[in-house]
Design a protein around this motif. Structure first.
Motif, short mmCIF file in Angstrom:
data_model
loop_
_atom_site.label_atom_id
_atom_site.label_comp_id
_atom_site.label_asym_id
_atom_site.label_seq_id
_atom_site.Cartn_x
_atom_site.Cartn_y
_atom_site.Cartn_z
N LEU A 173 -32.08 -23.94 7.57
CA LEU A 173 -32.09 -24.51 8.92
C LEU A 173 -32.92 -25.80 8.89
O LEU A 173 -34.07 -25.79 8.45
CB LEU A 173 -32.69 -23.51 9.91
CG LEU A 173 -32.74 -23.90 11.39
CD1 LEU A 173 -32.70 -22.66 12.28
CD2 LEU A 173 -33.99 -24.73 11.74
N GLY A 174 -32.31 -26.88 9.36
CA GLY A 174 -33.02 -28.16 9.35
C GLY A 174 -32.89 -28.89 10.67
O GLY A 174 -31.81 -28.94 11.27
N HIS A 175 -34.01 -29.43 11.13
CA HIS A 175 -34.04 -30.23 12.36
C HIS A 175 -34.14 -31.71 12.00
O HIS A 175 -34.90 -32.09 11.11
CB HIS A 175 -35.25 -29.83 13.22
CG HIS A 175 -35.48 -30.72 14.41
ND1 HIS A 175 -36.58 -31.56 14.52
CD2 HIS A 175 -34.74 -30.91 15.53
CE1 HIS A 175 -36.51 -32.21 15.67
NE2 HIS A 175 -35.42 -31.84 16.31
N ASN A 176 -33.33 -32.56 12.66
CA ASN A 176 -33.45 -34.00 12.48
C ASN A 176 -33.26 -34.37 11.01
O ASN A 176 -32.22 -34.07 10.42
CB ASN A 176 -34.82 -34.43 13.04
CG ASN A 176 -35.05 -35.93 13.05
OD1 ASN A 176 -35.61 -36.47 12.10
ND2 ASN A 176 -34.63 -36.60 14.10
N VAL A 193 -26.96 -21.51 -1.01
CA VAL A 193 -26.97 -21.56 0.45
C VAL A 193 -25.86 -20.68 1.03
O VAL A 193 -24.69 -20.84 0.70
CB VAL A 193 -26.78 -23.01 0.94
CG1 VAL A 193 -26.80 -23.06 2.47
CG2 VAL A 193 -27.87 -23.91 0.37
N LYS A 194 -26.24 -19.74 1.91
CA LYS A 194 -25.27 -18.85 2.55
C LYS A 194 -24.83 -19.35 3.92
O LYS A 194 -23.75 -18.99 4.40
CB LYS A 194 -25.86 -17.44 2.68
CG LYS A 194 -25.93 -16.69 1.36
CD LYS A 194 -26.21 -15.22 1.60
CE LYS A 194 -26.18 -14.42 0.30
NZ LYS A 194 -26.42 -12.98 0.54
N HIS A 195 -25.67 -20.15 4.56
CA HIS A 195 -25.32 -20.67 5.89
C HIS A 195 -26.22 -21.88 6.17
O HIS A 195 -27.40 -21.86 5.81
CB HIS A 195 -25.53 -19.61 6.97
CG HIS A 195 -24.82 -19.89 8.25
ND1 HIS A 195 -23.76 -19.12 8.71
CD2 HIS A 195 -24.99 -20.87 9.18
CE1 HIS A 195 -23.33 -19.60 9.87
NE2 HIS A 195 -24.07 -20.67 10.18
N THR A 314 -23.48 -24.02 11.44
CA THR A 314 -23.73 -23.91 12.87
C THR A 314 -24.55 -25.13 13.29
O THR A 314 -25.55 -25.46 12.64
CB THR A 314 -24.52 -22.63 13.22
OG1 THR A 314 -23.75 -21.49 12.84
CG2 THR A 314 -24.81 -22.57 14.71
N ILE A 315 -24.11 -25.80 14.34
CA ILE A 315 -24.80 -27.01 14.82
C ILE A 315 -25.34 -26.73 16.21
O ILE A 315 -24.59 -26.32 17.11
CB ILE A 315 -23.85 -28.22 14.85
CG1 ILE A 315 -23.13 -28.36 13.50
CG2 ILE A 315 -24.63 -29.50 15.16
CD1 ILE A 315 -22.04 -29.42 13.51
N VAL A 340 -17.19 -23.72 11.47
CA VAL A 340 -18.06 -24.73 12.07
C VAL A 340 -18.22 -24.37 13.54
O VAL A 340 -17.27 -24.43 14.32
CB VAL A 340 -17.49 -26.16 11.94
CG1 VAL A 340 -18.43 -27.16 12.62
CG2 VAL A 340 -17.28 -26.54 10.48
N GLU A 341 -19.42 -24.00 13.92
CA GLU A 341 -19.70 -23.60 15.30
C GLU A 341 -20.70 -24.57 15.92
O GLU A 341 -21.71 -24.91 15.30
CB GLU A 341 -20.27 -22.18 15.32
CG GLU A 341 -20.56 -21.66 16.72
CD GLU A 341 -21.14 -20.25 16.71
OE1 GLU A 341 -21.18 -19.62 17.77
OE2 GLU A 341 -21.58 -19.79 15.62
#
Length: 372
Positions: A173-176, A193-195, A314-315, A340-341
């Motif tokens: 999970l990454g922000h910015n 990486v799984k997701h 996921t975005i 892609v969600e």
């Protein structure tokens, strides 16, 4: 972000100076000034002008995390050539059979900004929050001035860190900026990486929205842009020295509001300040990875086809964010056979995880539960 608006204006001024043949002289002058300022910010001289130090940063982070109740460990994870990544690990025996969640903060951030999320996210799986190379308490090495090489340094540091902490695979999970690096890492190391969860990601489109690009820019902003474009984005915060903490409190009071359920004092602004007046390492890398318009020199949309289709994405966006979100449609179009969600969290801005932490935590937990 204000600094991106100034940088955009700077590009216009700089091209004008080139047309009249004055850019060579300006480059020399600014180059000398920038190198001089960078020399002034070496760690041993920082306390004499900027009221900060590594110890003060650590204290500020501890204050940010004082409300986190879950048991966790803190450690510097050695990677290569004497560099270390600062890491928080939340784990227990009952969740070790589930895929770990790794949190990558954005530009100018650090692990402390996840304070409202760590307890909730770590209830059912291991969670690791890491300060990116060049940010927070992690080592601050010299990055390449080439965008491709600087990006590779970030990616390789994440892979070396993964190997050291012993993760076979992870939900990333990454922000910015962290979102940009999450995809870059996944392209190179897809088996790990799984997701991918992108939170208000930076660096995907090739250029700003046309409406934004056509908006007239005031002359005073253009002038400021021409003055400050050669410097790192946060050089001004270091330049004002002891006025820095007050400057953060004055111009970013929103951060205090985002964490108002945890703190009523200046804990958050103090942390933001100490994060961003240390040696400009990751900050300098980010500048070299960014165009005058504030986009990525190497836009991620140009490389999405390199990401294996089996990796779901996921975005997450905030409904009140000013970040360009048209990339979501482009990603969906480019990955017709992939998951892609796109999720929008109402009432949240760019810092979704801090603006609406309960909704954000619930959303991320649902995404993770689909993995295992």
């Amino acid at each position: 972000m204000a600094e991106l608006a100034v940088t955009t204006s700077a590009g216009v001024v700089w091209r004008t100076m080139s047309a009249v043949g004055a850019n060579s002289l300006l480059s020399s002058v600014w180059g000398y000034a920038d190198s001089t300022l960078r020399w002034c910010w070496i760690p041993r001289l920082l306390p004499s002008w900027c009221p900060t130090s590594q110890d003060q940063l650590q204290t500020a982070e501890n204050m940010m995390l004082q409300c986190v109740e879950s048991t966790h460990s803190k450690q510097f994870v050695p990677i290569s050539e004497g560099t270390r990544l600062w890491t928080l690990t939340f784990s227990s025996d009952c969740v070790k059979n589930r895929t770990p969640l790794v949190l990558l903060h954005g530009f100018g951030g650090g692990v402390g900004l996840w304070a409202q999320n760590l307890d909730s996210l770590s209830q059912h799986r291991t969670v690791l929050a890491v300060d990116l190379l060049g940010f927070g308490q992690s080592s601050r090495p010299r990055f390449s001035t080439e965008a491709r090489e600087a990006e590779e340094q970030f990616v390789e540091s994440i892979e070396q860190w993964r190997a050291k902490v012993g993760l076979e695979s992870m939900i990333l999970l990454g922000h910015n900026l962290g979102g940009y690096l999450a995809v870059s890492y996944s392209i190179k190391y897809p088996d790990r990486v799984k997701h991918i969860v992108l939170v208000e990601p930076w660096g995907f489109p090739e250029r700003p929205d046309t409406a934004e690009a056509d908006r007239p820019t005031p002359v005073w902003i253009k002038a400021l842009g021409s003055m400050f474009s050669p410097f790192n984005p946060l050089a001004g915060l270091r330049l004002v020295g002891p006025l820095g903490p007050t400057l953060v409190q004055t111009f970013r009071p929103d951060f205090k509001k985002k964490f108002s359920s945890m703190f009523s004092d200046n804990t958050v602004s103090d942390y933001i300040y100490h994060l961003n007046v240390q040696t400009p390492s990751g900050e300098a890398a980010f500048k070299n990875m960014t165009t005058p318009e504030g986009c990525a020199v190497r836009p991620m949309l140009q490389r999405m086809e390199q990401l294996p289709p089996q990796i779901p994405i996921t975005i997450i966006y905030g409904s009140r964010s000013s970040i360009e979100s048209n990339s979501c449609s482009s990603i969906k179009d480019m990955r017709p056979h992939s998951h892609v969600e796109v999720i929008t969290i109402r009432g949240a801005g760019h810092y979704v995880f801090a603006d609406q932490p309960e909704d954000f935590n619930h959303t991320v937990l649902k995404v993770c539960n689909k993995v295992d």
